[in-house]
Design an enzyme around this catalytic site. Sequence first.
Site, PDB file in Angstrom:
ATOM      1  N   ASP A 242      37.361  75.327  13.219  1.00 20.48           N
ATOM      2  CA  ASP A 242      37.663  76.146  12.321  1.00 20.48           C
ATOM      3  C   ASP A 242      36.673  77.124  11.851  1.00 20.48           C
ATOM      4  O   ASP A 242      35.567  76.892  11.773  1.00 20.48           O
ATOM      5  CB  ASP A 242      38.321  75.446  10.945  1.00 20.48           C
ATOM      6  CG  ASP A 242      39.268  74.488  11.502  1.00 20.48           C
ATOM      7  OD1 ASP A 242      40.298  74.805  11.680  1.00 20.48           O
ATOM      8  OD2 ASP A 242      38.487  73.267  11.384  1.00 20.48           O
TER       9      ASP A 242
ATOM     10  N   HIS B 205      39.371  67.291  17.669  1.00 21.66           N
ATOM     11  CA  HIS B 205      39.724  68.058  16.543  1.00 21.66           C
ATOM     12  C   HIS B 205      38.478  67.777  15.528  1.00 21.66           C
ATOM     13  O   HIS B 205      37.843  66.758  14.980  1.00 21.66           O
ATOM     14  CB  HIS B 205      40.999  67.084  15.852  1.00 21.66           C
ATOM     15  CG  HIS B 205      41.340  67.713  14.633  1.00 21.66           C
ATOM     16  ND1 HIS B 205      41.417  67.099  13.586  1.00 21.66           N
ATOM     17  CD2 HIS B 205      41.685  68.825  14.360  1.00 21.66           C
ATOM     18  CE1 HIS B 205      42.069  67.783  12.582  1.00 21.66           C
ATOM     19  NE2 HIS B 205      42.327  68.940  13.002  1.00 21.66           N
TER      20      HIS B 205
ATOM     21  N   HIS C  19      36.290  73.757   7.898  1.00 20.66           N
ATOM     22  CA  HIS C  19      37.881  73.574   7.818  1.00 20.66           C
ATOM     23  C   HIS C  19      38.068  74.289   6.522  1.00 20.66           C
ATOM     24  O   HIS C  19      38.999  75.204   6.401  1.00 20.66           O
ATOM     25  CB  HIS C  19      38.326  72.171   8.157  1.00 20.66           C
ATOM     26  CG  HIS C  19      39.881  72.311   7.840  1.00 20.66           C
ATOM     27  ND1 HIS C  19      40.415  72.024   6.726  1.00 20.66           N
ATOM     28  CD2 HIS C  19      40.800  72.609   8.666  1.00 20.66           C
ATOM     29  CE1 HIS C  19      41.671  72.095   6.747  1.00 20.66           C
ATOM     30  NE2 HIS C  19      42.063  72.383   8.033  1.00 20.66           N
TER      31      HIS C  19
ATOM     32  N   GLU D 272      38.409  71.570  19.238  1.00 22.26           N
ATOM     33  CA  GLU D 272      39.056  72.546  18.238  1.00 22.26           C
ATOM     34  C   GLU D 272      38.174  72.425  16.916  1.00 22.26           C
ATOM     35  O   GLU D 272      37.608  71.453  16.502  1.00 22.26           O
ATOM     36  CB  GLU D 272      40.241  71.700  17.834  1.00 22.26           C
ATOM     37  CG  GLU D 272      41.250  72.556  17.071  1.00 22.26           C
ATOM     38  CD  GLU D 272      40.973  72.388  15.484  1.00 22.26           C
ATOM     39  OE1 GLU D 272      41.435  73.298  14.625  1.00 22.26           O
ATOM     40  OE2 GLU D 272      40.312  71.658  15.084  1.00 22.26           O
TER      41      GLU D 272
END
Length: 260
Positions: free
Chosen positions: A52, A17, A65, A50
């Site tokens: 953004d 993440h 993010h 993962e």
Amino acid sequence: MTHAWFAASPVPRVLAHRGFVSAQSAADGVVENSFAAVAAAHAIGATYVESDCHLTADGEVVLFHDADLHRVTGDPRPIASVRLAELEDLMAERGGLITLRQALESFPTVRFNLDVKADAAAAPAGRLVAAHAQRVLLTSFSDVRRRRALAAAHHEGGEPATSGGRSTIARIVAAVAAHLPGAAHSAWDDVDALQIPERQGRLRLLTPRLLDAAHERGVEVHVWTVDDPAEMARLLDLGVDGIVTDRADAGLDLLDRRGR
């Protein structure tokens, strides 16, 4: 046919993440979604990262993010109002800024799970991932934004994998709960994965029935964001296909101990 994004490793999967930031790295000032965080995830053996996507004032897609810089750098400005060079300066002592282009080119064996956070970033992100589509899964909380990014990738000849946004997930969860899986037929056909929290407020999203319905259709279920190894083990025992975690090191260690 299974998309190549999924073929890089067997299930279950660990998705790092926003990269990986160890306690020592955090103490040294390294932050999430930085070049150093992605490099650290790769170094500990994470196949899946993962992240953004936002767009800078001069049109560069960056891995970040939040819509603004306040939490990460203390600067209150939106990313959309800051030029790339200035953002690089702000991130220089925080692990280094990483653009989407740099991520795709610098880590050619990593599979990226990209959440498009800004409307303006959708088409540029889609165009950038097109040439790397076999190792990219595109998603967004907004299905409109997600489809815009996918359309841009398709226009450039790329076919990334995808997971559903809020409206798609809501349709599927409601149909499964009502024992009417056929009611969400088009929603199932639109996704390769469902990426969900175990619960949304008081509503339990992850159920055995949802897992069974997804697996019957060849759709994976990934749960976010889980950092406790005991919780990871419990979810894997339930049959989830992936864990999104800030503790990719603990997740990978758990998979090793379980022999996958």
